[in-house]
Design a protein around this motif. Structure first.
Motif, PDB file in Angstrom:
ATOM      1  N   ASP A  82       1.005  -1.102   0.176  1.00 58.14           N
ATOM      2  CA  ASP A  82      -0.019   0.355  -0.513  1.00 58.14           C
ATOM      3  C   ASP A  82       0.887   1.069  -0.101  1.00 58.14           C
ATOM      4  N   ILE A  83       1.623   0.981   0.678  1.00 54.55           N
ATOM      5  CA  ILE A  83       2.777   2.194   1.029  1.00 54.55           C
ATOM      6  C   ILE A  83       3.230   2.682  -0.152  1.00 54.55           C
ATOM      7  N   CYS A  84       3.793   1.723  -1.379  1.00 50.99           N
ATOM      8  CA  CYS A  84       4.460   1.318  -2.678  1.00 50.99           C
ATOM      9  C   CYS A  84       3.641   1.838  -3.942  1.00 50.99           C
ATOM     10  N   GLN A  85       1.825   2.109  -3.367  1.00 57.02           N
ATOM     11  CA  GLN A  85       1.310   2.321  -4.472  1.00 57.02           C
ATOM     12  C   GLN A  85       0.864   3.808  -4.051  1.00 57.02           C
ATOM     13  N   LYS A 136       4.128   9.471  -8.286  1.00 58.61           N
ATOM     14  CA  LYS A 136       5.559   9.309  -8.929  1.00 58.61           C
ATOM     15  C   LYS A 136       7.380   9.127  -8.335  1.00 58.61           C
ATOM     16  N   LEU A 137       7.481   8.524  -7.723  1.00 59.81           N
ATOM     17  CA  LEU A 137       8.239   7.841  -6.724  1.00 59.81           C
ATOM     18  C   LEU A 137       9.450   6.655  -6.941  1.00 59.81           C
ATOM     19  N   MET A 138       8.773   6.503  -8.083  1.00 58.75           N
ATOM     20  CA  MET A 138       9.173   4.879  -8.006  1.00 58.75           C
ATOM     21  C   MET A 138       9.346   4.560  -9.999  1.00 58.75           C
ATOM     22  N   ASN A 139      10.652   4.048 -10.796  1.00 58.95           N
ATOM     23  CA  ASN A 139      10.671   3.881 -11.567  1.00 58.95           C
ATOM     24  C   ASN A 139      11.058   4.470 -12.042  1.00 58.95           C
ATOM     25  N   ASN A 140      12.548   5.790 -10.758  1.00 60.53           N
ATOM     26  CA  ASN A 140      12.631   7.147 -11.281  1.00 60.53           C
ATOM     27  C   ASN A 140      13.612   6.964 -12.787  1.00 60.53           C
ATOM     28  N   HIS A 141      14.633   5.925 -13.184  1.00 59.86           N
ATOM     29  CA  HIS A 141      15.585   6.254 -13.816  1.00 59.86           C
ATOM     30  C   HIS A 141      15.140   5.662 -15.971  1.00 59.86           C
ATOM     31  N   GLY A 199       8.740   6.459 -18.236  1.00 59.98           N
ATOM     32  CA  GLY A 199       9.699   6.201 -16.781  1.00 59.98           C
ATOM     33  C   GLY A 199       9.356   8.081 -16.618  1.00 59.98           C
ATOM     34  N   MET A 200      10.224   8.661 -15.807  1.00 63.13           N
ATOM     35  CA  MET A 200      10.512  10.134 -15.076  1.00 63.13           C
ATOM     36  C   MET A 200      11.597  10.255 -15.903  1.00 63.13           C
ATOM     37  N   GLY A 201      12.787  10.034 -16.407  1.00 57.88           N
ATOM     38  CA  GLY A 201      13.434   9.967 -16.554  1.00 57.88           C
ATOM     39  C   GLY A 201      14.622  10.974 -15.573  1.00 57.88           C
ATOM     40  N   ARG A 202      15.281  10.316 -14.854  1.00 56.18           N
ATOM     41  CA  ARG A 202      15.527  11.416 -13.671  1.00 56.18           C
ATOM     42  C   ARG A 202      17.086  10.502 -13.577  1.00 56.18           C
ATOM     43  N   SER A 203      17.651  11.871 -13.292  1.00 57.57           N
ATOM     44  CA  SER A 203      19.568  11.895 -13.317  1.00 57.57           C
ATOM     45  C   SER A 203      19.610  10.625 -11.781  1.00 57.57           C
ATOM     46  N   ALA A 204      20.875   9.698 -11.757  1.00 51.76           N
ATOM     47  CA  ALA A 204      20.986   9.738 -10.730  1.00 51.76           C
ATOM     48  C   ALA A 204      21.184  10.057  -9.455  1.00 51.76           C
ATOM     49  N   VAL A 205      21.647  11.747  -9.474  1.00 51.48           N
ATOM     50  CA  VAL A 205      21.324  12.784  -8.399  1.00 51.48           C
ATOM     51  C   VAL A 205      20.126  12.578  -8.448  1.00 51.48           C
ATOM     52  N   ASP A 206      18.973  13.062  -9.152  1.00 47.42           N
ATOM     53  CA  ASP A 206      17.567  12.617  -8.183  1.00 47.42           C
ATOM     54  C   ASP A 206      17.748  11.600  -7.232  1.00 47.42           C
ATOM     55  N   GLU A 207      17.833  10.178  -8.235  1.00 47.07           N
ATOM     56  CA  GLU A 207      17.380   9.047  -7.909  1.00 47.07           C
ATOM     57  C   GLU A 207      18.073   9.101  -6.482  1.00 47.07           C
ATOM     58  N   ALA A 208      19.110  10.088  -6.141  1.00 53.76           N
ATOM     59  CA  ALA A 208      20.328   9.945  -4.429  1.00 53.76           C
ATOM     60  C   ALA A 208      19.265  10.469  -3.621  1.00 53.76           C
ATOM     61  N   ASN A 210      13.089  -2.080  -7.778  1.00 53.53           N
ATOM     62  CA  ASN A 210      12.910  -2.037  -8.421  1.00 53.53           C
ATOM     63  C   ASN A 210      13.687  -1.127  -9.579  1.00 53.53           C
ATOM     64  N   GLY A 211      14.155  -1.008  -9.059  1.00 55.90           N
ATOM     65  CA  GLY A 211      15.716   0.239 -10.215  1.00 55.90           C
ATOM     66  C   GLY A 211      16.568  -1.034 -10.544  1.00 55.90           C
ATOM     67  N   LEU A 212      17.443  -1.750  -9.357  1.00 55.22           N
ATOM     68  CA  LEU A 212      18.125  -3.053  -9.792  1.00 55.22           C
ATOM     69  C   LEU A 212      18.081  -3.829 -10.842  1.00 55.22           C
ATOM     70  N   ALA A 213      17.005  -4.373 -10.969  1.00 54.97           N
ATOM     71  CA  ALA A 213      16.048  -4.430 -11.564  1.00 54.97           C
ATOM     72  C   ALA A 213      16.415  -4.365 -13.367  1.00 54.97           C
ATOM     73  N   GLN A 214      15.740  -3.448 -13.153  1.00 55.72           N
ATOM     74  CA  GLN A 214      15.770  -1.779 -15.025  1.00 55.72           C
ATOM     75  C   GLN A 214      16.242  -1.720 -15.160  1.00 55.72           C
ATOM     76  N   ALA A 215      17.714  -2.033 -14.042  1.00 48.57           N
ATOM     77  CA  ALA A 215      18.747  -0.776 -14.795  1.00 48.57           C
ATOM     78  C   ALA A 215      19.418  -2.037 -15.351  1.00 48.57           C
ATOM     79  N   PRO A 216      19.478  -3.414 -16.105  1.00 49.28           N
ATOM     80  CA  PRO A 216      20.248  -4.220 -17.305  1.00 49.28           C
ATOM     81  C   PRO A 216      19.367  -3.716 -18.349  1.00 49.28           C
TER      82      PRO A 216
END
Length: 375
Positions: free
Chosen positions: A40-43, A49-54, A61-70, A90-96
């Motif tokens: 529920d919190i993840c939802q 728009k705080l997930m799937n940032n990259h 997606g949001m197309g955010r920078s790595a600094v934004d993600e940090a 999610n970000g770790l799995a999505q990165a490849p």
């Protein structure tokens, strides 16, 4: 040189901080004790728009920078790093896929994650292959235009809730990356592991028995798996470091507030050098960790080699988180050793940062290797 965040980054920081303080921190103890997955919190995070940032805007997606993600990772993990890990895995799995996937991979696996809350998992670790990624033994045998996967992956974050996995398997040419739907016949997910900390995070074993994967779900070429994993870590290690900074900051804040009010021998304990100096050191080290994280993320955004800097950031931030949490427990004294106080949880949560996505010892080895190359 400018250490100031942009107006957009400050707004993002405020959004993430408010969300962490209002939606995460008040429920951290509950999820720590229950071990429930915080869907529920993840939802709510997804809706903000705080997930799937990259993921790029082209794929929703949001197309955010790595600094934004940090910036986001630090704020969320200051609220609860277990919930933060549930969100950020999610970000770790999505990165490849972001780095090496083609249009088919991105439209099939990334784009749906921007349309509806869902999870993915990075399935690389095995019983005998953790930081040493090249030692993976999961067999990926080529049969015609398909691959057949057999083996087991351990300690897979989000493994029990993922809709697909990035899997590193061993082909005749070496480690090779695949995208594997979680509902593929032959996949068995184990029970949730009850770890030392980060209880809100879902960690399981995943068994692959004659799992058929079409050739089109292979990332890059056979034997490119090690390169994919290392390039992924160049991106994600800075973000793990940012989350560690969040834990360190939370522990420090609790300890500082306690030391300013707790009295011993008619004096606030912060006025004793033994306590005050601990806090002074922690304040310095947390700032240093954040700067290392932001530098590594900035280098990544500039397309520059950040392998050394990402390892420095991850290593130093992880050690700082563990130190801050341990010192916070010490400053709280007997109270700190009970689960009535949040610093006990923070100490348990902090330890994993010295282990996952490459242990601190591995980070030091990477730094030495980079130094030998003249970097």
């Amino acid at each position: 040189m400018d250490f100031e965040l942009s107006p957009e980054q400050k707004a993002l920081q405020t959004l993430a901080r408010n969300f962490a303080q209002q939606e995460i921190a008040p429920h951290a103890a509950h999820f720590d004790r229950s071990g429930e997955f915080p869907v529920d919190i993840c939802q709510k995070a997804f809706d903000l728009k705080l997930m799937n940032n990259h993921i790029s805007k082209e794929y929703g997606g949001m197309g955010r920078s790595a600094v934004d993600e940090a910036i986001i990772a630090e704020e969320i993990s200051a609220g609860c790093s277990g919930i933060g890990t549930a969100m950020e895995a999610n970000g770790l799995a999505q990165a490849p896929l972001i780095l090496f996937g083609n249009d088919y991979h991105k439209r099939t696996f990334l784009k749906p994650m921007t349309e509806k809350l869902s999870f993915a998992a990075y399935a690389v670790t095995e019983p005998e292959a953790g930081s040493d990624v090249a030692r993976v033994k999961l067999d990926a045998k080529k049969v015609g235009d398909k691959y057949v996967l057999n083996g087991v992956k351990w300690w897979i974050t989000n493994g029990g809730v993922a809709t697909w996995y990035f899997v590193l398997g061993k082909t005749e040419k070496g480690p090779t990356g695949f995208v594997v739907p979680a509902d593929s016949p032959g996949i068995t997910r184990g029970a949730k592991e009850w770890n030392l900390g980060q209880h809100a995070s879902n960690t399981v074993r995943v068994q692959f028995e004659d799992v058929v994967v079409p050739e089109c779900n292979r990332l890059a070429e056979e034997g490119d798996g090690f390169k994919i994993a290392m390039k992924t870590f160049d991106h994600t290690r800075a973000l793990v470091g940012a989350a560690a900074v969040g834990v360190a900051r939370a522990a420090f804040t609790h300890a500082l507030n306690y030391a300013k009010t707790r009295k011993a021998f008619d004096r606030k304990i912060i006025t004793y050098q033994g306590i005050g100096f601990k806090l002074a050191d922690l304040a310095t080290e947390i700032d240093a960790a954040r700067f290392l994280v932001h530098r590594a993320a900035w280098l990544y955004d500039q397309g520059k080699n950040n392998a050394k800097e990402a390892s420095m950031a991850k290593m130093f931030a992880a050690d700082t988180a563990m130190k801050a949490a341990t010192e916070a427990v010490q400053i709280f004294g007997g109270y700190g050793y009970t689960n009535e106080m949040p610093v006990e949880k923070l100490m348990r949560d902090a330890k994993i940062y010295q282990i996952y996505e490459g242990t601190c010892e591995i980070q030091r080895s990477i730094i030495v290797a980079q130094l030998l190359r003249g970097r």
